[in-house]
Design an enzyme around this catalytic site. Structure first.
Site, short mmCIF file in Angstrom:
data_model
loop_
_atom_site.label_atom_id
_atom_site.label_comp_id
_atom_site.label_asym_id
_atom_site.label_seq_id
_atom_site.Cartn_x
_atom_site.Cartn_y
_atom_site.Cartn_z
N TYR A 286 0.89 -1.20 0.27
CA TYR A 286 0.16 0.05 0.00
C TYR A 286 0.86 1.24 -0.17
O TYR A 286 0.72 2.09 -0.94
CB TYR A 286 -1.10 0.18 1.12
CG TYR A 286 -1.85 1.11 1.16
CD1 TYR A 286 -2.88 1.01 0.46
CD2 TYR A 286 -1.76 1.99 2.07
CE1 TYR A 286 -3.85 2.31 0.38
CE2 TYR A 286 -2.56 3.32 2.22
CZ TYR A 286 -3.72 3.39 1.16
OH TYR A 286 -4.51 4.44 1.41
N ASP B 107 -17.75 3.93 -7.12
CA ASP B 107 -16.49 4.31 -6.34
C ASP B 107 -16.49 5.85 -6.28
O ASP B 107 -15.98 6.36 -7.37
CB ASP B 107 -15.18 3.72 -7.05
CG ASP B 107 -14.04 4.14 -6.00
OD1 ASP B 107 -14.10 4.68 -5.16
OD2 ASP B 107 -12.84 3.42 -6.27
N SER C 221 -6.19 1.50 -4.50
CA SER C 221 -6.42 2.81 -4.02
C SER C 221 -5.03 3.64 -4.08
O SER C 221 -4.53 3.43 -5.34
CB SER C 221 -7.02 2.81 -2.44
OG SER C 221 -7.29 4.04 -2.19
N HIS D 204 -15.75 1.70 -3.53
CA HIS D 204 -14.34 1.70 -3.15
C HIS D 204 -13.65 0.58 -2.77
O HIS D 204 -12.54 0.17 -2.67
CB HIS D 204 -13.81 2.89 -2.43
CG HIS D 204 -12.39 3.09 -2.64
ND1 HIS D 204 -11.63 3.65 -3.54
CD2 HIS D 204 -11.25 3.36 -1.35
CE1 HIS D 204 -10.51 3.69 -3.38
NE2 HIS D 204 -9.86 3.51 -2.34
#
Length: 755
Positions: free
Chosen positions: A511, A683, A592, A725
């Protein structure tokens, strides 16, 4: 007695609730200093006019038998922006309008293209069958107490959403309080956040449809499960905090759209501005709610309010500023009248506890100093004068019991190596619960009793996954040197006694942003991949996250964002050099901010990966701040409207750095790895236009602009409908997506099925 400060809640996708209630503490979030709720992690216990036409679930492919025939779309070469003297074209700007027929046509053709690839993935149905089987186990969250009742969440196995139960005692008969599964036929209405009043008479809860960040707040009576008439709309990124008299609660909302404006909430892209704090009196219309705080001079700021556990607060209006600068994070832990204890990273990047009396706001004392290496993740008051303190130590949680007044260590609380996802405690109670998980532990709830003065810990409930044997697997943590020598932690989960001969399919996840830490969690889909595809699963804890505090976060943001990509590439290179895998067997995944990571890394090192899965990524780094809540992410990225920051962004923006590898490499066979971009029509966090524009750009530059392109690996997109999302996605949608993307991965990596 009202303080206004920067507050840094841990942003997660899960509908996690504030269970402690406070003396009214109001927090302001600056877009330059605070991301609100912007994370994407592998989530499995999940608990439109615009893009939704014929958006069937879809999937993937790999070593294709015949070249893909990509649809050709209009490029508007007239769209050119001047960024501080640099001209940048944006030929797919038209894909930013989700309501246009041209965009709907683009989406439909991509859906059909991707489905044509997925149909050739021979492990797709086997994966769906195995995932369905392994997901079908009972799941529980840690219980929590409010008033004299206990509450907990439970999913029997394959229910779309988890259900909220209530019981009069831990031994009492549980009753269903709120079942989101009864609110829609397809499970796409989910519980986003909730709060139970101090006397446990009322449940305030916020519902999301199709995964959108927009929610509707409703109220239910706990005793007879009856509905109150209250309905609050145009709410987003809000908590619910009851005053102790149960007369109402604080929440935040955005202004309603202009009258007559057509809006399918969750598919729009306009910026979220002018967040406001309100108090709602139970039984009244929303139009009568009391506006408590607004800041028209700073339309991008976001606010939050919570009532302190002592319930005092009636005399708190008007507000008094306690902290007036966005210099650090402050998280209130407890208070005795006007004396407050905060967790902060002011002059302490790994966090510390401090205390201040609101009557003397200039005098702050240190309660618990910053640790040398470990990050103070949370502190929760319990048993009157004690607190449960959670540290993150090399990405594993450590729990301690300390004195609330002095910070002195009282006891270590024994837990395995893994993650504490919840400490369910109240200051007035001597008994509390701990929620624990790890790569090989689906979930354990510990009950800890402090009545005797010595912590008495026992297993309250352990989640069992039928057919799963943790002894089949081994977890290892390594520390990989990055490009600049910084040691990057990485977890490696594999079947026991594998031979390091480079033959194994491997999935690498990361991430790297917004101070969010990736700690060990149980994943059904990854266990299925290890067991039936022989895959190794890895998590790289790259810079930008919160694994080692604010310095680690800052080392992967703004001008230093390239460190994230260097760290991830170094982790991938290690897996190859150590013999775990080889480039053509290595799949990378992120979502993301992690989707941005995928886009940047396949641009920078297309030769290193055999497959890429990029979920809901931020791909247009020059325009992200213009859509929905994107302006809040300039804290980590910067903004193209500033000349210096534009120079950071243009260097790695996935959309603006797609190149033909064969033109820049002596290896004429060089090409991009098979790539699956995943997004969804609702999203409204990272709007679909990011993935759509990158998809169009990659297909054009690498494929359709050349008569015989060396790019034979597929570049496709999975565009889900009635999904957002990631939060609130029903179980079946989670299973379908995993089956699609991992069968795509299996085909691309040449991984064969193991029964």
């Amino acid at each position: 007695m009202l303080s206004c400060s920067r507050h840094a809640p841990r942003p997660t996708l899960s509908p996690h609730i504030t269970r402690r209630l406070y003396n009214l503490v109001v927090f302001a979030f600056s877009s330059r200093h605070q991301l609100q709720d912007f994370s994407f992690k592998p989530r499995e216990n999940s608990n439109s006019r615009s893009l939704s036409r014929s958006l069937s679930a879809m999937g993937s492919l790999g070593a294709l038998d015949a070249p893909l025939r990509y649809p050709v779309f209009r490029r508007d070469e007239s769209v050119v922006d001047d960024y501080h003297g640099v001209l940048v074209s944006d030929p797919y700007r038209w894909l930013e309008d989700p309501d246009s027929e041209e965009v709907k046509d683009f989406v439909q053709k991509q859906v059909e293209l991707t489905e044509s690839v997925l149909k050739t993935c021979d492990t797709r149905e086997k994966l769906r069958e195995k995932l369905t089987k392994f997901y079908d186990y009972p799941k529980y969250d840690a219980p929590f107490k409010q008033g004299d009742k206990y509450f907990y969440f439970h999913n029997t196995g394959l229910q779309p959403q988890k259900v909220l139960y209530v019981q009069d005692s831990l031994d009492g008969e549980p009753e269903v309080l709120l079942d989101p599964n009864a609110l829609s036929e397809d499970g796409t209405v989910s519980l986003n956040t909730y709060a139970i009043s101090e006397d446990a008479k009322y449940l305030g809860y916020a519902l999301s449809s199709s995964g959108s960040d927009w929610v509707t707040i409703k109220v239910m009576r706990v005793e007879d499960k009856g509905a109150e008439p209250d309905t609050l709309t145009w709410v987003k990124f809000s908590g619910i905090s009851w005053t102790h008299d149960s007369k109402g609660f604080f929440y935040t909302r955005y202004p309603a759209p202009n009258e007559g404006e057509k809006l399918d909430a969750g598919t729009e892209t306009n910026a979220n501005l002018h967040n406001q704090l309100y108090y709602h009196f139970l039984g009244t219309d929303q139009s009568e709610d009391i506006l408590c705080w607004k800041d028209p001079e700073n339309p991008k700021y976001m606010f939050g309010a919570s009532v302190t556990e002592d319930g005092k607060g009636k005399e708190l209006l008007p507000f008094v500023k306690l902290i007036d600068k966005f210099e650090a994070s402050y998280d209130d832990i407890a208070n005795d009248d006007t004396v407050f204890t905060f967790r902060t990273n002011m002059d302490a990047p790994k966090y510390k506890l401090v205390r201040v009396d609101l009557k003397e706001p200039s005098t702050w004392t240190e309660v618990l100093q910053e640790a040398e290496k470990d990050v103070l993740e949370s502190a929760i008051a319990v048993n009157g004068d004690q607190m449960v303190v959670s540290y993150l130590s090399d990405v594993k949680h450590v729990l301690q019991l300390r004195n609330l007044e002095t910070g002195a260590l009282l006891h270590h609380l024994p837990i395995e190596i893994g993650s504490v996802y919840d400490v369910s405690a109240r200051r007035k109670d001597s008994m509390f619960f701990i929620g624990f998980t790890s790569f090989l532990t689906a979930g354990i709830t510990y009950q800890c009793n402090l009545e005797s003065g010595v912590p008495d810990m026992k297993v309250f409930r352990e989640i069992v996954v039928p057919g799963f044997d943790r002894n089949e697997f081994h977890v290892n943590q390594v520390f990989v040197p990055s490009k600049d020598g910084t040691k990057i932690p990485m977890f490696i989960v594999a079947k026991k006694d594998i031979v390091l001969d480079g033959s194994h399919p491997c999935l690498l996840y990361a991430y790297g942003g917004f101070n969010i830490s990736l700690t060990p969690t149980f994943s059904v889909s990854r266990i299925v991949l290890a067991r039936h595809l022989g895959a190794i699963y890895c998590i790289a804890n790259i810079r930008g996250g919160g694994e080692y505090g604010e310095e680690w976060h800052k080392a992967g943001s703004l001008a230093k964002k390239q460190n994230c990509f260097d760290d991830f590439i170094s982790a991938a290179e290690y897996l190859v050099s150590a013999g775990y895998t080889q480039p053509k067997k290595l799949c990378i995944e992120g979502g993301s901010n992690g989707g941005l990571l995928m886009g940047a890394c396949i641009n920078q090192r297309p030769d290193l990966f055999g497959c890429a899965l990029a979920h809901v990524g931020v791909m247009d780094m020059l325009r992200f701040h213009k859509f929905t809540i994107g302006h809040a992410w300039t804290s980590d990225y910067g903004c193209s409207e500033k000349a210096e920051e534009f120079q950071w962004l243009i260097k790695y923006s996935p959309l603006h750095n797609v190149r033909r590898p064969w033109e820049h490499s002596p290896d004429q066979a060089s090409q991009y790895p098979p790539t699956l971009l995943l997004t969804a029509d609702h999203d409204d966090r990272v709007v679909p236009l990011h993935s759509l524009k990158l998809l169009a750009t990659m297909q054009y530059v690498l494929c359709t602009s050349l008569e015989k392109s060396p790019q034979t690996n597929p570049i496709v997109g999975r565009i889900d409908c009635k999904a957002g999302h990631g939060g609130g996605r029903p179980t079946q949608k989670v299973i379908d997506e995993c089956a699609d993307m991992f069968s795509f991965m299996a085909k691309m990596l040449g991984a064969s099925w193991i029964d």
